[in-house]
Design an enzyme around this catalytic site. Sequence first.
Site, mmCIF file in Angstrom:
data_model
loop_
_atom_site.group_PDB
_atom_site.id
_atom_site.type_symbol
_atom_site.label_atom_id
_atom_site.label_comp_id
_atom_site.label_asym_id
_atom_site.label_seq_id
_atom_site.Cartn_x
_atom_site.Cartn_y
_atom_site.Cartn_z
ATOM 1 N N PHE A 151 -5.851 0.026 5.769
ATOM 2 C CA PHE A 151 -4.508 0.132 5.186
ATOM 3 C C PHE A 151 -4.289 1.497 4.543
ATOM 4 C CE2 PHE A 151 -5.849 -4.424 4.660
ATOM 5 C CZ PHE A 151 -5.318 -4.815 5.880
ATOM 6 N N GLU B 182 0.807 -1.212 0.000
ATOM 7 C CA GLU B 182 0.000 0.000 0.000
ATOM 8 C C GLU B 182 0.845 1.269 0.000
ATOM 9 O OE1 GLU B 182 -0.220 -2.535 2.127
ATOM 10 O OE2 GLU B 182 -2.083 -3.506 1.519
#
Lengths: 276, 335
Positions: free
Chosen positions: B96, B71
Site C-alpha cells: 500500500f 493510505e
Amino acid sequence: MTNDELSPLKKTANHIRILTIDAIAHLGIGHLGGSLSIVDVLTLLYYRHMDVDPLDPTRPDRDRLVLSKGHAGPALYSTLALKGFFPVDWLHTLNQGGTRLPSHCDMNRTPGIDMTTGSLGQGLSAAIGICLGNRIDGRSSKVYAIIGDGETNEGQVWEAAMAASQFKLNHLIAFTDYNKLQIDGFMHEVMGIDDLNVKWVAFGWFVQRVNGHDLEEMDVAINRAKAETSRPSMIILDTKKGKGAFFAENRVESHNMAIDPKAAEQAIAMLREAGI
Amino acid sequence: MSNQTAVAVAQRAPSESKPKEMRATLAETLIALATEDERIVLLDADLMTAHGTCSFRKQFPGRTFNMGVAEANMVSTAAGLSSTGKIPFAMTFACFAARRAFDQFFISANYARRNVKLVGSDPGISALYNGGTHMTFEDLGIMKTVPGLVVFEPSDNVSLRKLMKKSAGHEGCTYMRLHRKSVVDIYADTEEFELGKGKVLVDGDDLTIIALGALMVPEALKAAEMLAQQDGLSVAVIDILTVKPLDAELVLAYAAKTGAVMTCENHQIINGLGSAVADVLAENLPTPMKRIGIADEFGEVGDLAYLMQRFGLTAGHIAAQARELLKRTCKSGKL
Ligand SMILES: Cc1ncc(C[n+]2csc(CCOP(=O)(O)OP(=O)(O)O)c2C)c(N)n1
Ligand SMILES: [Mg+2]
C-alpha cells in the site's frame, strides 16, 4: 418469508459458519471475525436471491458478487463450496502453498469468485464497471457488493459512491458490513464513519439499515433494493464481528486470529446443535 | 580492491543471539528517537497492531495519528506535518505504501521536498498468508525512480535501529522496506551504519554475492558456506542495505576483486537491487552477473518454506546458480 423458507436458510448459515471456522482452524490462523460477520448475508444472496449456476460459474448474464473486503474470502469459499461450485474438501487447502483458495478472493483461482480483491477500497468501483458493462450489453443482472466499515475509510469508496449515483446504477446493491471494528480497534476510536446513513443518502443512494444477522429483515431490504428503478442501493448491515464463534464475537483480536483447536471444536459443536 | 588492502569486515553478532521481532525494534527505536527529538511523529493506516507501535502511542498520544484504512490521505498528511517542522514516520504494508499512496508520496512528499519517512512492511514473500494482493515485488523498482529518494532495507535489528536513526536525521524523504517478523541478528551491537553504505560480511576472491534484507542476507551467507564446503570456493558476501544511493564504490571494488557478481533480493529482478547493481557495472566495469530474485510474476499465498522454494530464493538455489555463473566465467578454474 415463511417459516418453511426461513428455517432451512438458518441451518445453511450455521453450516457455512461451521465450514468457515473449520477451514481457518485447520490452518490455525486467519481472518475469522470479518468472515463470520457476513455469513448471513452470503447465505441469503446465494440461497435465495442470486441467479447463479455452480455448473456454469462464468455465465455472462449471472448475478455477480464483488466481495470488496476480500479478506473475508473464507466465508465466501464455504458458501460456494456448499452451493456446489467446488468440492467442500478444498476448504482444508485454505492458504496452503499451491491452493485454489487464497486468503483474499482471486477470480482467476476460484470458481464462483467474480472479482479479485484484497486491496481495500477497490471493489465497489469494480462493481460499477460490471454494471456499466451489463448495461451496454443489455443485461439486467444484479451486481452485489460487500464492503467493510473499516474499508469505508478509503477515499476510493466515496469516488465510487459518486459515480454509481451519477450513472443511476439501480442494478447495484451494495452492503456495508457494519461490525464497528477495524484492525486497530473500534471504528469510533480509530477512524469513525458515522453517520453512515446520512453519508450514503447525501451521495444519492437508496439507503436502508437492518440487522445483518436477521435473515427476514435483510430479505425485505434486498427485495426493496431490487425494486429500485433509478438509484444504487446501500444496505447497511449492523453486524457482530466473529458472529457465531463465542471466542471471537465482537473482539478486536478476531480480525486475523490464531485459533485454538479446542475452542473451534466447541464453537462448531454449538452451531451443530443449533441445527444444520 | 587489490588483495593487499585490508578489508573492513563487519562485526558480527555473537552466535548465541536470540531471534527478535523486528517490529519490536521498530517501536523501541521510534520511542527512543521521539524521546530525543520532539519533532518525531508517527502515522499509521490501521496497522498499528501489525507494526507493534501501540507502545509508542501510549507514550506519545499527541504525536500519534492513526489515519484509518486511508493510505493516500496518510501520506499527504505526513507531508503537511513536515511543513510545520515535524519529522513524520508514516507506515503501512509495503504494497500500500508503494502502490496505493505512490502519487501522494511522489508529489506531496518528494516533489514538494518535504521530509517524510515512509515505511513499507511485509515486503516480498514475507506477506505469507496475505497472498498475492499483499505481496510487494515491485516497491524498490517504484521507489528507486523517485528523484533523490533514499531507499533502504535493514537486514536485522541492529541495522534497523541504527539506520532508522540515520533516516530520521537525513534531510529529505526516505523509504524503508521493513521485515517485521522475528530474525536472528547479523551484526554486533557496536557496528555502525550509514545510509548508502554496504557491509562486507564475508571476504572472498571467486565470487561476490550482494544481498538485501532480512530474508536474503542469511540465505546468501548460507549459500556462501555451501559453496566453500562443497566446491572449495571463496565467496564474498555483501549486505548492501541501501539500494539508492547504491554503494557503487563497494560494488565496483568487489566486482574487480572477484570477477563475478550475484545479487539476491526478495523482490522482482526487474528494477530491483540486481538492476541497480547491473546499472553500475555495465557503465563502469562489465562483469558476469546473475540476479536471484522473483521472476516476472505475481505473488501467491503460502508459508515461508513454500514461498522460498516457489520463487527460487533458497540458499540451495543461490548456490546452484553460482556454480552455473562460475562455469560460464571460468574465473577460478575450480568448477
Ligand atoms: C488498501 C488496504 N489497506 C490496508 C489493508 C489491510 N487491512 C486488511 S483488513 C483491514 C481492516 C478492515 O476493516 P473492515 O473493513 O472493517 O474489515 P472487517 O471488520 O469486516 O474484517 C486492513 C487495514 C488492506 N487489505 N488494504
Ligand atoms: Mg469492520
